[in-house]
Scaffold this active site. Structure first.
Site, PDB file in Angstrom:
ATOM      1  N   ASN A  10      16.422  68.399  12.074  1.00  0.00           N
ATOM      2  CA  ASN A  10      17.537  67.991  11.227  1.00  0.00           C
ATOM      3  C   ASN A  10      17.887  69.163  10.292  1.00  0.00           C
ATOM      4  O   ASN A  10      17.154  69.455   9.352  1.00  0.00           O
ATOM      5  CB  ASN A  10      17.099  66.741  10.436  1.00  0.00           C
ATOM      6  N   ASP A  73       8.429  62.256   6.935  1.00  0.00           N
ATOM      7  CA  ASP A  73       8.962  61.077   7.605  1.00  0.00           C
ATOM      8  C   ASP A  73       9.553  60.211   6.506  1.00  0.00           C
ATOM      9  O   ASP A  73       8.981  60.095   5.417  1.00  0.00           O
ATOM     10  CB  ASP A  73       7.876  60.320   8.358  1.00  0.00           C
ATOM     11  N   SER A  74      10.708  59.664   6.787  1.00  0.00           N
ATOM     12  CA  SER A  74      11.396  58.954   5.718  1.00  0.00           C
ATOM     13  C   SER A  74      12.186  57.804   6.292  1.00  0.00           C
ATOM     14  O   SER A  74      12.363  57.690   7.510  1.00  0.00           O
ATOM     15  CB  SER A  74      12.332  59.916   4.989  1.00  0.00           C
ATOM     16  N   PHE A 155      23.499  61.993   4.640  1.00  0.00           N
ATOM     17  CA  PHE A 155      23.430  61.546   6.040  1.00  0.00           C
ATOM     18  C   PHE A 155      22.868  60.128   6.056  1.00  0.00           C
ATOM     19  O   PHE A 155      22.655  59.523   5.005  1.00  0.00           O
ATOM     20  CB  PHE A 155      22.564  62.511   6.871  1.00  0.00           C
ATOM     21  N   GLY A 156      22.641  59.622   7.260  1.00  0.00           N
ATOM     22  CA  GLY A 156      21.953  58.335   7.402  1.00  0.00           C
ATOM     23  C   GLY A 156      22.606  57.219   6.598  1.00  0.00           C
ATOM     24  O   GLY A 156      23.817  56.970   6.692  1.00  0.00           O
ATOM     25  N   TYR A 157      21.784  56.559   5.800  1.00  0.00           N
ATOM     26  CA  TYR A 157      22.231  55.373   5.060  1.00  0.00           C
ATOM     27  C   TYR A 157      22.820  55.719   3.689  1.00  0.00           C
ATOM     28  O   TYR A 157      23.115  54.813   2.892  1.00  0.00           O
ATOM     29  CB  TYR A 157      21.053  54.399   4.883  1.00  0.00           C
ATOM     30  N   ARG A 184      13.007  62.320  -1.023  1.00  0.00           N
ATOM     31  CA  ARG A 184      12.547  63.545  -0.374  1.00  0.00           C
ATOM     32  C   ARG A 184      12.372  64.663  -1.395  1.00  0.00           C
ATOM     33  O   ARG A 184      11.414  65.424  -1.335  1.00  0.00           O
ATOM     34  CB  ARG A 184      13.499  63.969   0.751  1.00  0.00           C
TER      35      ARG A 184
END
Ligand code: ITT
Length: 200
Positions: A10, A73-74, A155-157, A184
């Site tokens: 990523n 990891d998240s 990104f993501g949520y 993070r």
């Protein structure tokens, strides 16, 4: 320069760690991603906790490359879903499509009232050295999930997550603002002293 592998594909995570090191005045560390090393078989993330997955990813990378490695990891833990999608966040809809994952969570929460829409981002970051030294740090970021996506950063949520104490979604924060408070950012900053003391 000491090369440190960030075991991710990523590119946004690479940029994020670079920014965090710069903000902490750390120099002399060259962060590279998995795309910059010889490919090796990457095990699927099958752990039940963020910590297990981060450590497994970092150990695999050290074994394959011999480089000091950071892996994280998240995911998003939603109160009304009993902490899910959690470690399954990246593939919650069955694909790695951020938009599909986010829409599925929104649909699942359609009938959940505003006062029960709490959620936290969680990140476990692991540092593993070729000497066998291992450090894991976990950061958490609490907030609520709104009903309509807003913002285009991150990104993501991020477009549906409003951190506690703010009215903007995390996709409406600048990258630097997000680093200062995010799961993070917190986890990676806890690793920085270990990175600098063991590598210099
Ligand atoms: P790597 O495994 O290659 O590092 P990834 O993006 O799949 O990349 P994770 O396994 O840590 O990373 O998956 C985390 C998922 O959780 C990610 O796909 C997002 O959906 C979500 N997530 C994690 N941190 C996030 C953040 O800061 N903002 C929004 N969504 C986040």
């Amino acid at each position: 320069m000491t090369r440190v592998l960030l075991a991710t594909r990523n590119p946004k995570k690479l940029v994020e760690l670079d920014r965090i090191l710069a903000a902490e005045d750390v120099s002399g560390i060259d962060i590279i991603g998995l795309d910059a090393v010889e490919p090796y078989p990457e095990e699927p993330e099958t752990g039940t906790t963020f910590e297990d997955n981060a450590l497994a990813k970092a150990r695999d990378a050290v074994r394959a490359t011999g480089l000091p490695t950071v892996a994280d990891d998240s995911g998003l833990a939603v109160d009304a879903l009993n902490g899910m999608p959690g470690v399954l966040s990246a593939r919650w809809s069955g694909t790695r499509d951020d938009g599909a994952n986010l829409r599925l969570v929104l649909d699942q929460l359609a009938d959940v009232p505003d006062e029960r829409r709490g959620a936290s981002f969680v990140c476990a970051a692991a540092l593993v050295l070729p000497s066998g030294v291992e450090v894991v740090a976990t950061g958490q970021w609490s907030g609520v999930l709104v009903r309509r996506p807003r913002g285009s950063n991150g990104f993501g949520y991020d477009p549906i997550f409003v951190p506690d104490g703010d009215t903007r979604t995390s996709a409406e924060l600048s990258p630097e603002e997000k680093d200062r408070v995010s799961h993070r950012g917190r986890a990676l900053r806890m690793l920085v002293p270990h990175l600098t003391s063991t590598l210099t």
